[in-house]
Design an enzyme around this catalytic site. Structure first.
Site, PDB file in Angstrom:
ATOM      1  N   GLU A 243       0.853  -1.179   0.000  1.00 31.95           N
ATOM      2  CA  GLU A 243       0.000   0.000   0.000  1.00 31.95           C
ATOM      3  C   GLU A 243       0.894   1.236   0.000  1.00 31.95           C
ATOM      4  O   GLU A 243       2.005   1.191   0.509  1.00 31.95           O
ATOM      5  CB  GLU A 243      -0.908   0.055   1.244  1.00 31.95           C
TER       6      GLU A 243
ATOM      7  N   CYS B 240     -11.875 -12.615  -3.215  1.00 27.99           N
ATOM      8  CA  CYS B 240     -10.459 -13.003  -3.199  1.00 27.99           C
ATOM      9  C   CYS B 240     -10.068 -13.618  -1.865  1.00 27.99           C
ATOM     10  O   CYS B 240      -9.218 -14.503  -1.808  1.00 27.99           O
ATOM     11  CB  CYS B 240      -9.575 -11.811  -3.505  1.00 27.99           C
TER      12      CYS B 240
END
Lengths: 484, 484, 484, 484
Positions: C256, C297
């Site tokens: 991130e 996911c």
């Protein structure tokens, strides 16, 4: 001095209660088949006090008279007393499988022993002296007291004095030289018609505008102007049926009633609070904490439910299945986790200025919060183990009928030696606790009695020392004290 | 007699431990940046014992010498001692935010005080006398002891003597006139390299075939032949980085090591069990129950986590949101529910024949079972409150860099007066407890320390009195005693 | 037209990104050992699209060009497309064991396909035409797009225009004839430095006062003025270590970054919303719902975690224990319960006026709410099954060291044929998912990605049809329609 | 061809059923006050099929005749059919607040459409041809069929042929040229006495020794030799009381019966399996999976319970309290999570060789497993919101009594405009669903219907592809394929 169960029943017969049920006045309260099981449960609190093996738990020594008294009339003098109160709750819950109704009185007496003392300390009043005299009367006569707190409340977003009908909270309508006149009602009164006395307390914190509602007193349960309207329970009318199987727990039960005070006179020596509004919340909190601890009784009912679940598993020949064994472990784990809560708030109690020992308030709320959860999961697990037959079993009459009886006995046999009738009995007991009359006590009362779950959450929020915890966290990660 | 934190550190420097980490021998154990925080945590157990405000909790009076001693070396003489042990765990967990490693020694000593007594009672041996001498040495010198129980176990479906490699459980390889020679290893040894002593115990119940594995003894931690291989923790190498923010809890931590005994000699006066195989399980159970109670420390870490969660909510300007307030209540509720468990098993403890007070075994297991659950939910709630920045925050170097620092301080500002750097500190503390080095203690150790969850379930299954519960259930629904 | 994994890597090398990490500018982004695993994960989305066995799931037919395209660039044309998106998420989660970062772009494109259409319908603007051209460009070049929504937000109790620093939400600082200049930042940008494009969207509903913040556009990721500051993850620096064991998942990972826009110019044809403030919430809601569905996911990561748990149980010789089998069942149950949620919101999707198929908004929120809970319980169960060694295992270097290696291999052997090294590998994988770098994606991102739990609860509250439910209840118990 | 509700009632009056309840033969089954509400619930399945707004859900096109038929008699021809079945369940659960009893027949027909086809494929028998003729008869006459699977089972640790009484599983006692004679019983038969037909199936997998128990057939419900003994439900006799309030759901309900087959003759053309023992499990599994999907009905009952909870919160003036709003969100969240499960197993269904569409077996089991949990939590939350009055409310007679009625109306008033009587109605509805007659369906039947929780866990264990998951995990952490 301690009454026997028989003497207790006899004493109830002397009362002149005004009781209504199913739209009719009840002529014989003690023998009414729907009420009687709840009387039997209270009687158990008298009976066990005379049993040597339960003496240490069921009795205490009065700090007023030095005499041996039933613990239900005792003012706690030590943390040991508090721990014994927890054990007494479990013992009686296991012995009756239901609510035995006598805690509310004990909890009211203990709360009043502190609040009257504290009011006097502030105002120089004599409430505590009156209360002590009253307490001695209760102890000497081994009385059962209803502790009446919950008002109907009307619109919950409004305080007492703003309600359209001023009687939606019980209030003083007149002050006379020799006493007061009160009007209003108390809802959900557990064991009300099995009680000799009713002890009234306010139900919320109050401000000056509500001072007419800040009143506490005790009256004989058959005082002029008091009416009882019985509440219904799931499966209540099974108690009217013949036979014993379908009732599940044929001997014991509970009851609740709406208690209406229609301009009832209270003499001065029975008044323990009169318009000292700032002590209303004080009394509520003390009663609530004691009463939250009292839910140790549900651990006793949990013992019965676990025992019933194990029994039906054995009857079905399923007790060795790993998932069954694991569910029994989980039931025990949850039940003992509850027990820990009641024990912990007792063992960490402390002495108040009045001399009375008070439970650990934070932990009492934590315990009760778990009581609003775990019995539901215990019930779910019990229903899992019991199997579907619990809710599809034909009636006791069908078992006895010459036509259908043999068919049922043929098709409901399981492993060798198990009587189909006994299988039915144990299934009906589980039904009783998880769906029937006892579910009212084991589930819904666990949810709302001594305050609904949110009441405990508010208390936990108030009592947890957040400043201390923030300080610890900041210290560890290197934030300086005065920094945000 | 009680050491100070400084004296403790100095005493460690005198040890000659053989420690390996990252494929290398550690030359200076005390100052190694990955190990030192764990030493700091143990040092706290010495430091707080000298603080007057913690004296009642942190110290006790030796029943051997009558002297004031650190409670970690004390043999419990009352339920009050047991309750104080619970409080000491919470206190230190809150003061360090991690595992302070000294409970295992205390729990080993208390367990041995009973088991040696009971072996002697059966066999007329003198283990207890030896043990008492050893205990006095530990108390007088205020030593930290590692309690070493868990063997590597190899193939878990086989008992010790059936393993392909006989050393997969620690065993006696030779009995000499003056002592024994042992070989094997103990895994997951918390605080091993911060200890003066290592107390070895067997890890399971044993039969006669396994009697060479039924051995208990104590040795100095730097005895000839003992090697320590350090375990890795999540984020361990952050302790090697400069700065203090990214470490989360820069000062305190924990560690575990594999302790290898390569033909180590144990003199007779340090042997507390030798081949009395039927007492192996006895010792395991006693140590395990005490050690389960010890998880009260996690309540202290929970206090830190709750404090950190509240702090970050305030920093973010979110502390008044109802869902945040409710999550804080739930965190407190779960944390105090845990506390109740440790308190309850302490308050209902009892005196064993040896004179030592033993916790309520059933409730200790019930408590520990909850420890395998609630800290995980507390962590989940903390991560919910913390927000995503906890795992996307740039490094401390980026905060200090002239290029990126100002950008981060601009964009990570929240409400007036909150330093972005402090926001980072508190987020890193929550990361530390829920994902980083302290998560090893707060989560995984809570799961497996003092026995994995299934171990507690087996104990609950054994200790719950099912016959009594079945009897209660049958009595209530009318099944006769001898009926099935 | 569909890129291969190799072509994708090559395309990234051509970008000129300004990336900072640990206080330094990263010179080679693609080969940086901490970043590279996240690039590998994105590359998997290219690789699998060329595998015949995954063609149906991984590719689609462009509704613009009729060509076969990677599904990540596709606009959903049917509920079948939506269901395939769910399956694609699970497939890739299982193939990488982490976040593969390409959903945000797909979800942004689909949301914009609707919002641009709806703005045009109201205002006669041409956003949709621009968007379609842009979409075709993305599809033709098979680009990876970062979908950038979350602003830093500053003081959360204030709207954008009231923040002390006006840049705490990204905003238009200048409107020019040929484009606009924007300033601000987007936080928590998953996969930002592996992307060719960045698509910016507002992060909350807005009013007129905030219209300068109501802006959406797309830019090349290396546009002038964009800076990336990398976030840290738990255990990130293990990727800098030699060896592969201790990394757990040595090949794949996530990342991130904080993406800073320092007066960046956006040409008109890349602008998809400009000050139409009343559509800010519209776009946020659509993106959020699609992205909530994308958490399928995590079911794929759950598959990996379940597989790892079963493997370690077999390695330990514990896989036949009933409690282990039951925990594996529970893990599967929770994981498939999640799968049901993503499937259900896809299968009950509908066609919007723009022609794009949209997921069932209520069920997408219900699904995501479960994603904030179940992975935490799956992690807890995995840690239970794994045993304590997961957090006490020495380092890979210790395994390779001639001194300690043989000792570790001796004491960490289990049942015949299991290499201690493989035992370490599988334990490190579980550590990676439950505490390490992948825990950032599997746990914390599951909590906060696509909106924190409370965001979903607010949506559930809005979308549940309470009037209908009240009507049903009243009808059944006999309350007349107009009665309260 | 589709019957109206009125025609359905008329058709039942023509049946000559032998029904026993409370030890007596029921002379008029249709009008018996305890049975009638369950008839009303089935009638709703006829009524809604004629409503245009429900046509798409409630009706289908027969693949045999091309005619419009009630969906309850339809063989699923697509996943769309399966999804509509889920929606139909929710619709009817919401319209009746109870079990509407007609799913078992639909699920039996669909299961038999596959099993008869597969037996024929193996043995060249003609079961499928017979079945198709029977199906056409059912469709043409729009019949309600009871699907009878569960045998009494006796000692659960023994297979059918080892039971002491050979009739504890239903069996073939004689094979004649024109048919067979069967003996035994089926327990827990929902809706049995409201059915035109009874379809019998075996209840477990069988081996050759049990082949006389491997039998499936259909008979008119009033065939010679069939007897029904009604099961009791919690609060069943409230249906015998006057008034409508205390019944909670005065119009609808459910029932279960023990169905006894006392040497009943089955003609050949009604036999669908005869001693093909290896298909017993095949049929059980197919029926079970379809029937697990059918629990979508509980989502409809959940809608009612949520609506009732919201209503009582509004009546009490508590609907704006944050904790109440949050509990309503949680109820919706759990209810929609359930819905996702039923939808998902339908939407991912597939076509079997017979042409019938079959649900996703794994997901159907996952869904049903959640059904054994979530309704219990929904009930707990409903009781939390309802408040204690739900279980302490006096009877309807007390409300009507001139003495007590005015008192109750005074004290049970809440906010302006709410009739105390309506407050009672909604409380009684919640009582009905969580403790009363409907709790049998909403809770206990959710637990055990279509298989007890452990049955689903066994299926999940079998159907989860563990090898694939282990392979994924090993690949990611670098364990080679052939390695352990």
């Amino acid at each position: 001095m301690m009454m026997t169960a028989e003497a207790y029943e006899a004493s109830l017969r002397k009362l002149n209660l005004k009781v209504y049920m199913f739209g009719q006045k009840v002529s014989n309260v003690v023998d009414h088949p729907i009420i009687r099981p709840s009387m039997n449960a209270v009687a158990k609190t008298y009976e066990l006090a005379h049993r040597p093996e339960h003496e240490a738990i069921m009795t205490a020594t009065s700090h007023l008279t030095g005499k041996k008294i039933n613990r239900f009339t005792h003012i706690h003098q030590s943390t040991d007393d508090l721990v014994k109160k927890t054990r007494m709750g479990r013992l009686l819950g296991g012995a009756t499988g239901c609510c035995f109704q006598r805690c509310v009185g004990m909890d009211s007496l203990n709360a009043l022993s502190m609040t009257t003392f504290d009011i006097d300390a502030k105002y120089g009043t004599e409430y505590n002296k009156r209360f002590i005299r009253y307490l001695e009367y209760v102890q000497e006569n081994d009385l059962t007291c209803d502790g009446a707190m919950t008002d109907p409340k009307g619109d919950r977003s409004l305080p007492p004095h703003k309600q359209k009908d001023p009687d939606l909270y019980l209030r003083v309508v007149e002050v006379k030289p020799d006493g007061i006149v009160v009007r209003g009602a108390k809802a959900h009164q557990t064991g009300a018609v099995n009680s000799h006395e009713v002890i009234v307390m306010p139900t919320i914190s109050m401000r000056e505008e509500d001072k007419d509602y800040a009143v506490s007193f005790a009256l004989p349960s058959d005082a002029e102007g008091i009416t009882y309207i019985m509440g219904r329970q799931s499966c209540d009318t099974r108690k009217l049926e013949m036979g014993t199987i379908d009732r599940g727990n044929p001997f014991f039960g509970g009851h609740e009633a709406l208690v209406v005070f229609d301009d009832v006179f209270v003499p001065n020596d029975r008044i323990f609070m009169l318009k000292e509004f700032e002590f209303a919340g004080h009394l509520v909190e003390r009663f609530a904490s004691y009463h939250r601890q009292s839910y140790a009784c549900k651990v006793g009912v949990g013992d019965v439910l676990i025992g019933a679940s194990q029994t039906i598993a054995e009857y079905n020949g399923a007790e060795k299945a790993h998932h069954i064994k694991d569910k029994i472990v989980e039931m025990n784990h949850l039940n003992e986790s509850l027990f820990c809560g009641s024990l912990a708030c007792a063992a960490t109690g402390h002495k108040e200025p009045s001399g009375t020992y008070y439970v650990n308030n934070l932990l009492a709320n934590v315990f009760k919060q778990n009581v609003t959860r775990f019995p539901y999961e215990l019930s779910r697990l019990a229903q899992d183990i019991a199997g579907g037959l619990m809710v599809t079993l034909p009636s006791e009459q069908d078992f006895n009928d010459p036509e259908t009886g043999p068919v049922l006995k043929k098709y409901f046999q399981t492993r060798d030696g198990v009587l189909p009738e006994n299988r039915a009995r144990i299934l009906r007991l589980i039904e009783n606790i998880t769906l029937g009359t006892a579910a009212v006590g084991y589930l819904t009362e666990s949810m709302h009695g001594a305050g609904s779950p949110q009441a405990q959450r508010i208390m936990i929020s108030r009592l947890a020392n957040m400043e201390e915890k923030k300080k610890k966290a900041k210290a560890l990660c290197g934030i300086k004290d005065n920094d945000q």
